[in-house]
Design a protein around this motif. Sequence first.
Motif, mmCIF file in Angstrom:
data_model
loop_
_atom_site.group_PDB
_atom_site.id
_atom_site.type_symbol
_atom_site.label_atom_id
_atom_site.label_comp_id
_atom_site.label_asym_id
_atom_site.label_seq_id
_atom_site.Cartn_x
_atom_site.Cartn_y
_atom_site.Cartn_z
ATOM 1 N N ASP A 208 0.818 -1.212 0.000
ATOM 2 C CA ASP A 208 0.000 0.000 0.000
ATOM 3 C C ASP A 208 0.849 1.258 0.000
ATOM 4 O OD1 ASP A 208 -2.284 -1.529 -0.015
ATOM 5 O OD2 ASP A 208 -2.756 -1.214 2.105
ATOM 6 N N ILE A 209 1.924 1.253 0.767
ATOM 7 C CA ILE A 209 2.806 2.420 0.820
ATOM 8 C C ILE A 209 3.479 2.643 -0.541
ATOM 9 C CG2 ILE A 209 4.897 3.379 1.885
ATOM 10 C CD1 ILE A 209 2.429 3.405 3.683
ATOM 11 N N VAL A 210 3.880 1.568 -1.205
ATOM 12 C CA VAL A 210 4.514 1.693 -2.522
ATOM 13 C C VAL A 210 3.519 2.241 -3.537
ATOM 14 C CG1 VAL A 210 5.516 0.369 -4.423
ATOM 15 C CG2 VAL A 210 6.256 -0.069 -2.082
ATOM 16 N N ILE A 211 2.271 1.782 -3.495
ATOM 17 C CA ILE A 211 1.241 2.284 -4.413
ATOM 18 C C ILE A 211 1.000 3.766 -4.174
ATOM 19 C CG2 ILE A 211 -1.215 2.149 -4.994
ATOM 20 C CD1 ILE A 211 -0.991 -0.897 -4.459
ATOM 21 N N ALA A 212 0.875 4.150 -2.907
ATOM 22 C CA ALA A 212 0.662 5.564 -2.583
ATOM 23 C C ALA A 212 1.834 6.409 -3.067
ATOM 24 C CB ALA A 212 0.464 5.735 -1.078
ATOM 25 N N GLY B 232 -4.564 10.110 -0.191
ATOM 26 C CA GLY B 232 -5.682 9.379 0.406
ATOM 27 C C GLY B 232 -5.338 7.925 0.656
ATOM 28 N N PHE B 233 -4.667 7.308 -0.306
ATOM 29 C CA PHE B 233 -4.271 5.904 -0.166
ATOM 30 C C PHE B 233 -3.266 5.743 0.971
ATOM 31 C CE2 PHE B 233 -2.872 1.722 -1.559
ATOM 32 C CZ PHE B 233 -4.033 1.180 -2.057
ATOM 33 N N PHE C 269 -2.285 3.764 6.586
ATOM 34 C CA PHE C 269 -1.893 3.922 7.990
ATOM 35 C C PHE C 269 -3.061 3.631 8.933
ATOM 36 C CE2 PHE C 269 1.883 6.079 6.392
ATOM 37 C CZ PHE C 269 2.838 5.575 7.258
ATOM 38 N N ILE C 270 -4.269 4.014 8.549
ATOM 39 C CA ILE C 270 -5.438 3.723 9.384
ATOM 40 C C ILE C 270 -5.658 2.222 9.477
ATOM 41 C CG2 ILE C 270 -7.953 3.924 9.518
ATOM 42 C CD1 ILE C 270 -7.603 6.773 8.355
#
Length: 67
Positions: free
Chosen positions: A11-15, A50-51, A56-57
């Motif tokens: 997810d962090i890489v996509i963001a 947003g991603f 993180f949430i």
Amino acid sequence: MISKDKGFIKDIVIAAAFIAIGLLIPGSTLTDPSALTANITGISMGIGMGFLIKSFIEQKRKLAEKN
């Protein structure tokens, strides 16, 4: 605390990719605020941010459930 969960890292890489697109594409909001591509890069930046927040949430919830 940030874990090494594979889903979280993905997810962090996509963001980061969306944010990089928003910053680095020619005609981005940094270089030409009146161009059509500036609107596209602004949308990309918004999706990336947003991603990142969503990631993180979700990670915080997963860590809370473990404890």
